[in-house]
Every structure is written in structure tokens, then in C-alpha cells.
Write a protein that holds these residues in place. Structure first.
Motif, PDB file in Angstrom:
ATOM      1  N   LEU A 122      -8.233  -4.332  68.798  1.00 33.38           N
ATOM      2  CA  LEU A 122      -9.600  -4.383  68.279  1.00 33.38           C
ATOM      3  C   LEU A 122      -9.635  -3.774  66.883  1.00 33.38           C
ATOM      4  O   LEU A 122      -9.107  -2.672  66.679  1.00 33.38           O
ATOM      5  CB  LEU A 122     -10.549  -3.616  69.198  1.00 33.38           C
ATOM      6  N   GLU A 129     -12.385  -2.952  63.792  1.00 34.25           N
ATOM      7  CA  GLU A 129     -13.769  -2.932  63.327  1.00 34.25           C
ATOM      8  C   GLU A 129     -13.841  -3.077  61.809  1.00 34.25           C
ATOM      9  O   GLU A 129     -12.917  -2.711  61.090  1.00 34.25           O
ATOM     10  CB  GLU A 129     -14.473  -1.614  63.714  1.00 34.25           C
ATOM     11  N   CYS A 154     -16.252  -6.638  65.015  1.00 42.00           N
ATOM     12  CA  CYS A 154     -15.044  -6.199  65.704  1.00 42.00           C
ATOM     13  C   CYS A 154     -14.255  -7.447  66.064  1.00 42.00           C
ATOM     14  O   CYS A 154     -14.752  -8.301  66.805  1.00 42.00           O
ATOM     15  CB  CYS A 154     -15.398  -5.408  66.957  1.00 42.00           C
ATOM     16  N   MET A 166     -17.636  -5.926  76.485  1.00 41.43           N
ATOM     17  CA  MET A 166     -17.309  -5.246  75.239  1.00 41.43           C
ATOM     18  C   MET A 166     -18.508  -4.405  74.826  1.00 41.43           C
ATOM     19  O   MET A 166     -19.648  -4.688  75.225  1.00 41.43           O
ATOM     20  CB  MET A 166     -16.950  -6.246  74.141  1.00 41.43           C
ATOM     21  N   TRP A 177     -20.087  -1.074  71.948  1.00 45.29           N
ATOM     22  CA  TRP A 177     -20.000  -0.216  70.773  1.00 45.29           C
ATOM     23  C   TRP A 177     -20.302   1.228  71.182  1.00 45.29           C
ATOM     24  O   TRP A 177     -21.214   1.477  71.992  1.00 45.29           O
ATOM     25  CB  TRP A 177     -21.010  -0.660  69.707  1.00 45.29           C
ATOM     26  N   ARG A 218     -21.777 -11.391  70.810  1.00 48.27           N
ATOM     27  CA  ARG A 218     -20.356 -11.713  70.873  1.00 48.27           C
ATOM     28  C   ARG A 218     -20.190 -13.215  70.685  1.00 48.27           C
ATOM     29  O   ARG A 218     -20.962 -14.017  71.221  1.00 48.27           O
ATOM     30  CB  ARG A 218     -19.749 -11.286  72.209  1.00 48.27           C
ATOM     31  N   LEU A 241     -16.994  -9.475  68.088  1.00 44.36           N
ATOM     32  CA  LEU A 241     -18.119  -8.691  68.581  1.00 44.36           C
ATOM     33  C   LEU A 241     -18.888  -8.183  67.371  1.00 44.36           C
ATOM     34  O   LEU A 241     -18.289  -7.801  66.377  1.00 44.36           O
ATOM     35  CB  LEU A 241     -17.623  -7.509  69.414  1.00 44.36           C
ATOM     36  N   CYS A 252     -15.437   0.055  68.538  1.00 43.71           N
ATOM     37  CA  CYS A 252     -15.520  -1.102  69.418  1.00 43.71           C
ATOM     38  C   CYS A 252     -14.677  -0.813  70.662  1.00 43.71           C
ATOM     39  O   CYS A 252     -13.582  -0.245  70.554  1.00 43.71           O
ATOM     40  CB  CYS A 252     -14.976  -2.314  68.655  1.00 43.71           C
TER      41      CYS A 252
END
Length: 114
Positions: free
Chosen positions: A4, A6, A22, A34, A36, A71, A76, A93
């Protein structure tokens, strides 16, 4: 494994907006949800928002009505509006797999000036 990354953080004035992204790679098919999270200086990491594979979204009370999680396959997003100085934090993320494995990005800094 899932990786992942960001992006999208930065410096913004109070009342402004930012969109965090992300990018997920690897075994993204294994992700069940998923989300934050954020961590302000001297504070514990806190949950911000989650989106499931079914598209169900949940938000922390502190950001409800101001932030929107979404998403699109391997991406994301977190659209943040009406930002406040107390939103200043490193935003992370997180991915949660069906086997309950968790994955984290390295974070992106968001700073809101008053």
C-alpha cells in the motif's frame, strides 16, 4: 502479500480540501475491507473510515460529514473537506484480508493551518 502506498498529503488552510490516495498492489483480491487511519504527534493512531468490498462505509464521528472514503479496484481514496487544524496527522492506508491479515502503508502527512 499486499503493498500500500499513500499519496496526496500536504499543507492546506483550515476550511480547505485534500484528496488522499492509496495505491494497492499484490494480492488485492484477498482484501475484504480497506480503511484510513491517522496519527497526530504525541497521540495514538486512530481509525478514520472504512469501506468494505460490498461498498459499506463507516466513519469516525470526528470526520463524519466532512470526509468521504471510496474505492476503485486497486485505489483507495479519502476526500477530505472542511479541514480543521485538529485533522493534522500522518494518514495511513490499511488493508484487511479475509484471513484477517493486515497491511499498512507508510503514511502521508496532512497539515492544516489555522
Amino acid at each position: 502479500q499486499v503493498q500500500l502506498v499513500e499519496s496526496g498529503g500536504g499543507l492546506v488552510q483550515a476550511g480547505g480540501s485534500l484528496r488522499l490516495s492509496c495505491a494497492a498492489s499484490g494480492s488485492i483480491f484477498s482484501l475484504n475491507a480497506m480503511g484510513w487511519y491517522r496519527q497526530a504527534p504525541g497521540k495514538q493512531r486512530e481509525w478514520v473510515a472504512t469501506i468494505t468490498n460490498a461498498g459499506v462505509t463507516v466513519y469516525a464521528d470526528s470526520v463524519k460529514g466532512r470526509f468521504t472514503i471510496s474505492r476503485d479496484n486497486a485505489m483507495l481514496y479519502l476526500q477530505m473537506s472542511s479541514l480543521k487544524p485538529e485533522d493534522t496527522a500522518v494518514y495511513y492506508c490499511k488493508g484487511l484480508s479475509r484471513t484477517t491479515s493486515t497491511y499498512w502503508g507508510r503514511g502521508t502527512q496532512v497539515t492544516v493551518s489555522s
